[in-house]
Design an enzyme around this catalytic site. Structure first.
Site, short mmCIF file in Angstrom:
data_model
loop_
_atom_site.label_atom_id
_atom_site.label_comp_id
_atom_site.label_asym_id
_atom_site.label_seq_id
_atom_site.Cartn_x
_atom_site.Cartn_y
_atom_site.Cartn_z
N THR A 182 18.87 -3.56 22.85
CA THR A 182 20.26 -3.17 23.07
C THR A 182 21.08 -4.40 23.44
OG1 THR A 182 20.23 -2.83 25.48
CG2 THR A 182 19.40 -1.03 24.08
N ASP A 183 22.39 -4.23 23.46
CA ASP A 183 23.26 -5.21 24.08
C ASP A 183 23.42 -4.82 25.55
OD1 ASP A 183 25.01 -7.34 24.47
OD2 ASP A 183 26.19 -6.91 22.68
N TRP A 184 24.20 -5.59 26.26
CA TRP A 184 24.35 -5.50 27.71
C TRP A 184 24.75 -4.09 28.17
CZ3 TRP A 184 23.55 -9.51 31.20
CH2 TRP A 184 24.04 -9.33 32.50
N GLN A 185 23.82 -3.42 28.85
CA GLN A 185 24.09 -2.15 29.54
C GLN A 185 24.45 -1.01 28.58
OE1 GLN A 185 26.18 -2.84 33.28
NE2 GLN A 185 27.06 -0.79 33.22
N ASP A 186 24.13 -1.15 27.30
CA ASP A 186 24.70 -0.22 26.33
C ASP A 186 24.05 1.16 26.31
OD1 ASP A 186 26.89 -1.53 25.38
OD2 ASP A 186 25.81 -2.60 23.81
#
Length: 761
Positions: free
Chosen positions: A305-309
């Site tokens: 994932t990307d940041w906190q997604d």
């Protein structure tokens, strides 16, 4: 030979890995598969979910002591939560290789106390070089590398970035960026390769090869992470992480081929887009991640994932009413690793989901297998941390020279009225404008820090544009005042008054350093103070050379007519000023070409490969000339001037009529018709004259950068086949329809015909 033996051989070939473990005596299955299977069979559920959990390094630091790891926090992460990955740079900014090595060894010491000693895979945003390492060579940002139109150069520069990232003890990079921006205001346009699918796919594959080489487990190579899958750069608003509306047919024709090319080049991981397409967040889309990426494109690496997604599925996108539901949606969609990044909510929720039977163990084993495979391919089980002492060429003069070459080949000459450039070294210049005297405007974001605000501190031994001019022609020939900042007027009157003793005005305009949401803008026009400065100087009847340092094409039409020359530098990196000055004074002949259309107006943002109906013109004649009337970018995709001239002759095609089994050879003679050695990018475009889906005006299919001495002629040859004539139809299928196509190179064109298939009666 028996049929069963043949099948066994074929299967063994198909399963050969792309790493140092692939050579085997005789016939055998992939040895990494066996290692992964053996390890997974012995792992607990906690250990498996830990491998799927990625935590940011700053979450493991001591309170009030930035950059210092808290042993208790690290111990909890490794022993209780069994985490498999860490990312990001420690506070307060980019460490030197020796410090990186100490951090990675501190983490290793903790993992070595675990039962299975599974190494951490550490990931970093190495965007234009090892950009989070103090002392590393910083290259032009991706948009500038695209402007070189030289895939071989891109691969060489990326290989240096891989070497210097490994010198920092880090084996995994969140690069390259494969986004296809459809709105020029998008704040991450400069991280992309521009607006064209073919150019982007060639450059992206070159970066994958540069990072990974033939053996990703080699000590000077790193694993890539393609991003951001998919449609991230196509927001309808032009602002970061806002929704995209993209028909599947369009997605398949323009976006997916870039990923497919890089997957075929061997990319080891893929990061999912933070955005949503047609109302569905990509992190929750089983169709996009599993059915298309993993099944259809046969991607064997792991998905992160990307940041906190995953959290954002609940808090931002509102497609999950609880965090538990968000985790279930994303994992079942095909996500293998969660960039959580600063807590253990993913671990806890997923453990509960598996324990309750809501997520099957088969999905967990698939995810963990993919992650472990890459760790084995990187040789992390044998060499989990590299030693900077083994990298004597870190920051070497030869690597710096490659950055200079890349910058010099990327900088694009967009205007040169009356051949005002190059100028004499004996002339006096006034340097003015907000981007003239800071490394921030040469490097942009992802440079030492996320937003790149500390470039002057970390790159204080490098030359700003002002310093490069002084270094080139002496301080006595250079006068400087900023006049304005990016957003505020300072003293425009002083800039005007200082022109009295100058032969030329060097006007340095552009953008501040930014990336992601902090770079969002409401107006594509270059900022008002810069417009006022340019207009005030234009009244003085002094020759003005406009230098642009910008991550996206900010509109300059309010004063462009009054500029005598325009040079687009993009974000050229630490050696950009040296390269720029050598172009201004003629020591380098510019050869960059635009990787996007540079718009003239805020409400006229067509791409070069637009549809005919995007520019209907003012009459009802409906011919090509009419369509061209309302298509009027400031500068067009593929455009860029030189200090010499090139002529195109003898466009030849070896056959006019083509069947679906044929390929066509196309040749053209290119001559340097000027008096200076120069480089030219030979660009081949195709036009489908008529099709069941409205065709594009033209589409780039091939290009080649060549160097020619004065008077020299080179014959450039291209091959095109049936795939080059295809488009995606309304059934989402790639098809080539019979009929006429036009081949265009430079000012020349010829028609070819794809013949109809004769069906049996």
């Amino acid at each position: 030979m028996r049929i069963s033996t043949i099948i066994t051989i074929l299967l063994s070939i198909a399963l050969l890995p792309s790493c140092s473990f692939r050579k085997q005596e005789g016939i055998s299955s992939d040895p990494i598969d066996a290692k992964v299977s053996k390890l997974i069979s012995s792992m607990t559920l906690e250990e498996k979910i830990g491998q799927m959990t990625q935590i940011t390094i700053t979450a493991l630091e001591k309170e009030g002591e930035p950059g210092i790891l808290d042993k208790n926090k690290l111990r909890e992460a490794i022993h209780k939560y069994k985490i498999g990955s860490i990312l990001n740079t420690p506070n307060p900014g980019a460490p030197k290789p020796k410090r990186w090595n100490a951090i990675l060894n501190e983490i290793l010491a903790e993992t070595n106390q675990t039962d299975k000693k599974i190494p951490i895979i550490y990931g970093i945003d190495a965007i234009h070089g090892a950009s989070y390492t103090d002392g590393a060579v910083l290259f032009p940002q991706q948009i500038g590398m695209a402007a070189t139109w030289d895939a071989e150069l891109v691969e060489k520069c990326t290989a240096i970035a891989a070497y210097e990232t490994r010198a920092s003890s880090i084996p995994w990079v969140f690069s390259p960026d494969l986004d296809l921006p459809r709105h020029p205001a998008w704040s991450r346009l400069w991280e992309s390769f521009g607006e064209d699918t073919y150019l982007s796919s060639q450059m992206a594959a070159a970066m994958v090869k540069g990072f990974q080489g033939d053996d990703v487990g080699a000590s000077d190579k790193v694993a890539t992470c393609l991003k951001h899958y998919i449609g991230y750069g196509s927001t309808t608003t032009g602002k970061d992480r806002t929704p995209s509306i993209i028909p599947e047919r369009v997605l398949r024709q323009h976006d997916l081929p870039i990923y497919e090319k890089s997957i075929n080049a061997g990319a080891k991981s893929i990061m999912i887009s933070s955005g949503e397409i047609n109302g569905i967040p990509v992190h929750a889309s089983k169709k996009m991640i599993t059915e298309i990426l993993k099944d259809e494109l046969d991607f064997k690496g792991f998905v992160v994932t990307d940041w906190q997604d995953i959290i954002y599925l609940h808090t931002r996108h509102k497609v999950a009413s609880t965090m538990r539901e968000a985790v279930k949606k994303s994992v079942m969609a095909g996500v293998d690793m969660s960039m959580v990044p600063d807590n253990y909510s993913f671990f806890e929720e997923l453990f509960s989901l598996v324990s309750d039977g809501e997520v099957p163990m088969s999905r967990i084993d698939d995810a963990v297998s993919r992650i472990l495979r890459v760790k084995f391919e990187l040789d992390l089980f044998r060499t989990p941390v590299t030693d900077p002492k083994d990298y004597p060429d870190f920051g070497s003069p030869s690597s710096v020279a490659m950055s200079y070459i890349a910058a010099s080949q990327s900088i694009t000459l967009l205007k040169n009225t009356d051949k005002i450039l190059p100028i004499s070294k004996e002339s006096k210049v006034l340097i003015t404008g907000p981007t003239a005297n800071s490394m921030k405007y040469l490097n942009g974001g992802w440079s030492y820090t996320w937003q790149g605000e500390k470039s002057d501190e970390y790159a204080n031994d490098k030359l700003t544009i002002l310093e490069a001019f002084k270094n080139k022609i002496g301080e006595q020939n250079v006068t400087y005042t900023p006049g304005v900042s990016i957003f505020e007027e300072i003293d425009i009157a002083k800039s005007v008054s200082l022109t009295n003793n100058a032969d030329y005005i060097i006007l340095c305009l552009g953008e501040h350093n930014y990336t992601e949401t902090p770079g969002d803008i409401n107006d594509l026009m270059i900022t008002e103070p810069q417009i006022k400065l340019a207009q005030a100087l234009a009244k003085l009847n002094k020759p003005i050379i406009l230098i642009l340092n910008e991550g996206r094409p900010r509109i300059i039409s309010q004063f462009e007519n009054d500029m005598n020359a325009v040079l687009q530098c993009y974000l050229p990196g630490n050696e950009g000023a040296r390269a720029l000055i050598d172009i201004v004074y003629g020591d380098i002949n510019p050869s960059g070409k635009l990787p996007y259309n540079y718009p003239r107006y805020a409400n006229s943002l067509q791409k070069y490969n637009r549809k005919y109906t995007e520019s209907l013109g003012d009459t009802e004649q409906n011919d090509d000339a009419d369509y061209q009337k309302s298509y009027n970018p400031q500068y067009e995709f593929g455009y860029g001037l030189s200090y010499t001239t090139f002529s195109y002759k003898n466009l030849n095609i070896d056959k006019i009529f083509m069947s679906k089994e044929d390929s066509i050879q196309i040749t053209i003679d290119v001559q340097n018709s000027g008096i200076r050695t120069g480089k030219e990018v030979v660009q081949l475009y195709l036009k489908d004259m008529f099709a069941s889906i409205t065709p594009e005006v033209k589409t780039l299919k091939r290009f080649r950068k060549i160097e020619l001495q004065p008077g020299e002629i080179k014959t450039v040859s291209f091959m095109i086949g049936i795939d080059d004539l295809k488009f995606v139809n309304e059934n989402n299928e790639w098809v080539a329809e019979s009929g006429e196509f036009e081949v265009m190179i430079g000012p020349l064109s010829k028609k070819i015909v794809l013949e109809k298939e004769l069906k049996e009666p």
